[in-house]
Design a protein around this motif. Structure first.
Motif, short mmCIF file in Angstrom:
data_model
loop_
_atom_site.label_atom_id
_atom_site.label_comp_id
_atom_site.label_asym_id
_atom_site.label_seq_id
_atom_site.Cartn_x
_atom_site.Cartn_y
_atom_site.Cartn_z
N CYS A 248 30.33 51.44 91.08
CA CYS A 248 29.76 51.51 92.44
C CYS A 248 30.86 51.81 93.46
CB CYS A 248 29.08 50.20 92.80
SG CYS A 248 27.60 49.81 91.84
N GLU A 249 32.00 51.15 93.31
CA GLU A 249 33.10 51.33 94.26
C GLU A 249 33.68 52.74 94.15
OE1 GLU A 249 35.69 48.10 93.30
OE2 GLU A 249 34.41 46.59 94.27
N ARG A 250 33.85 53.23 92.94
CA ARG A 250 34.36 54.60 92.77
C ARG A 250 33.38 55.62 93.30
NH1 ARG A 250 36.98 55.86 86.98
NH2 ARG A 250 37.26 57.86 88.08
N PHE A 251 32.09 55.36 93.08
CA PHE A 251 31.07 56.28 93.56
C PHE A 251 31.05 56.32 95.09
CE2 PHE A 251 26.60 57.65 94.31
CZ PHE A 251 26.62 58.80 93.55
N ILE A 257 28.34 57.20 99.10
CA ILE A 257 27.01 56.61 98.91
C ILE A 257 27.19 55.25 98.24
CG2 ILE A 257 24.75 56.83 97.79
CD1 ILE A 257 25.17 59.87 97.87
N LEU A 258 26.60 54.21 98.84
CA LEU A 258 26.72 52.86 98.31
C LEU A 258 25.48 52.51 97.49
CD1 LEU A 258 28.40 50.25 98.28
CD2 LEU A 258 27.18 49.55 100.36
N VAL A 259 25.68 52.15 96.24
CA VAL A 259 24.58 51.76 95.35
C VAL A 259 24.89 50.39 94.77
CG1 VAL A 259 23.96 54.14 94.79
CG2 VAL A 259 25.63 52.94 93.36
N GLU A 260 23.89 49.79 94.13
CA GLU A 260 24.05 48.44 93.59
C GLU A 260 24.45 48.49 92.11
OE1 GLU A 260 19.43 47.48 92.36
OE2 GLU A 260 20.17 46.81 94.29
N PRO A 261 24.91 47.37 91.54
CA PRO A 261 25.35 47.36 90.14
C PRO A 261 24.29 47.82 89.14
CG PRO A 261 26.18 45.43 91.26
CD PRO A 261 25.25 46.10 92.22
N GLN A 297 27.26 42.33 100.45
CA GLN A 297 26.76 41.97 99.13
C GLN A 297 27.72 42.42 98.04
OE1 GLN A 297 23.68 40.21 98.19
NE2 GLN A 297 25.15 40.11 96.51
N GLN A 298 28.31 43.60 98.20
CA GLN A 298 29.30 44.07 97.22
C GLN A 298 30.46 43.09 97.14
OE1 GLN A 298 29.26 46.80 95.25
NE2 GLN A 298 27.44 47.83 95.99
N ALA A 304 32.07 36.82 92.91
CA ALA A 304 31.44 36.11 91.80
C ALA A 304 32.10 36.48 90.47
CB ALA A 304 29.95 36.42 91.77
N LEU A 305 32.41 37.76 90.30
CA LEU A 305 33.06 38.19 89.07
C LEU A 305 34.49 37.63 88.97
CD1 LEU A 305 31.96 41.92 88.66
CD2 LEU A 305 31.17 39.92 87.40
#
Length: 307
Positions: A248-251, A257-261, A297-298, A304-305
């Motif tokens: 997601c971070e590389r994308f 464009i920000l997407v979710e896991p 949220q990211q 969390a990870l």
């Protein structure tokens, strides 16, 4: 006019360089509800509205609920969405933003879904988030658009939660004469109900969803999705939460464009496992989206990870 839009189809040079292949992106993160879900859900909602239903009811971990709420507002039909406790505050706010009622019930989607079923009545259409032929028919429009654009491809990479997107994509492939094109189905560890079902030779219900990709959080894939692993060339791949979030971070860096896991699971194959794509010349990656994937949220997922 349908409630979804024709989304951009772009060649990705960064992913092309990462894989050594030509990679095309179907950018369904650009849908008005923020994810591919509006394709099938919009189709189902229009069908039920024409049949005279006076309310839409759904159960969702996020994206499906947002799509039902959006469709209901556009069609002038009240909406109630039952979400599990794991649903993010952002997703709940986006559902309410579309003037829908949100009910929080249960630790998992399956518990939320059972409660939603108890709220049904004769005037209500229940909009399932992934297990409905109406949805699959609508999701198949994604492939129709790629074919109309004249872009050929040798494989489709997509993420799997309950299996609705995969069912729709395979329907789209079949109705466009592409029934032998393989589907590479990505899941995150901790939400990999399809992979475990394939390994066991039967549908498996996960004891719990432990992945940060909560919108992949169906503890069991729909029966049709599992059947397709025997009827269509489907390769099941599991990636880590860390790989999905890193994708997601590389994308975001590569394409703004920000997407979710949940979407990052598919992107992680292209970024991190190019050998899986080595036998294909042209790869179509479904960027399925994720309306609740804000920067805050990211950061929460990353923290969390790290913990």
């Amino acid at each position: 006019m349908p409630l979804h839009i024709d989304t951009p189809l772009l060649e990705s040079r960064p992913l092309g360089q990462a894989t050594g292949r030509q990679v095309w992106l179907k950018l369904d993160a650009m849908q008005p509800s923020g994810s591919f879900k509006i394709r099938g859900i919009g189709h189902a909602c229009e069908h039920h509205a024409r049949a005279g239903k006076r309310r839409f009811l759904s159960s969702s971990g996020g994206n499906a609920g947002i799509a039902v709420a959006y469709a209901g507002r556009r069609l002038g039909v009240p909406v109630t969405v039952v979400v599990p406790e794991s649903t993010t505050d952002t997703a709940k706010a986006l559902i309410r933003q579309e003037d829908a009622e949100v009910i929080v019930h249960g630790a998992t989607w399956m518990e939320a879904n059972a409660h939603a079923q108890s709220l049904r009545d004769d005037g209500t259409a229940f909009i399932h988030p992934f297990d409905d032929p109406l949805l699959w028919h609508g999701h198949a429009s994604l492939v129709d658009e790629v074919v109309r654009a004249g872009q050929g491809f040798d494989a489709v990479v997509l993420s799997v939660g309950g299996g609705g997107l995969m069912c729709g994509v395979v329907e789209g492939l079949q109705r466009n004469g592409l029934g032998t094109v393989p589907v590479i189905a990505a899941e995150t560890a901790g939400a990999a109900s399809l992979a475990q079902s394939v390994a066991a030779g039967r549908r498996v219900e996960l004891p719990a969803i432990t992945s940060i990709a909560t919108t992949l959080g169906a503890k069991m894939v729909c029966e049709r999705a599992f059947a397709l692993t025997r009827e269509h060339p489907v390769e099941s791949v599991v990636v880590t939460d860390a790989a999905a979030l890193a994708a997601c971070e590389r994308f975001l860096d590569d394409h703004r464009i920000l997407v979710e896991p949940a979407c990052g699971a598919a992107l992680a194959i292209a970024y991190g496992e190019p050998a899986r794509l080595a036998r294909f010349g042209r790869v179509l990656v479904v960027v399925c989206g994720g309306a609740s994937a804000g920067l805050a949220q990211q950061r929460e997922w990353a923290a969390a990870l790290a913990a």
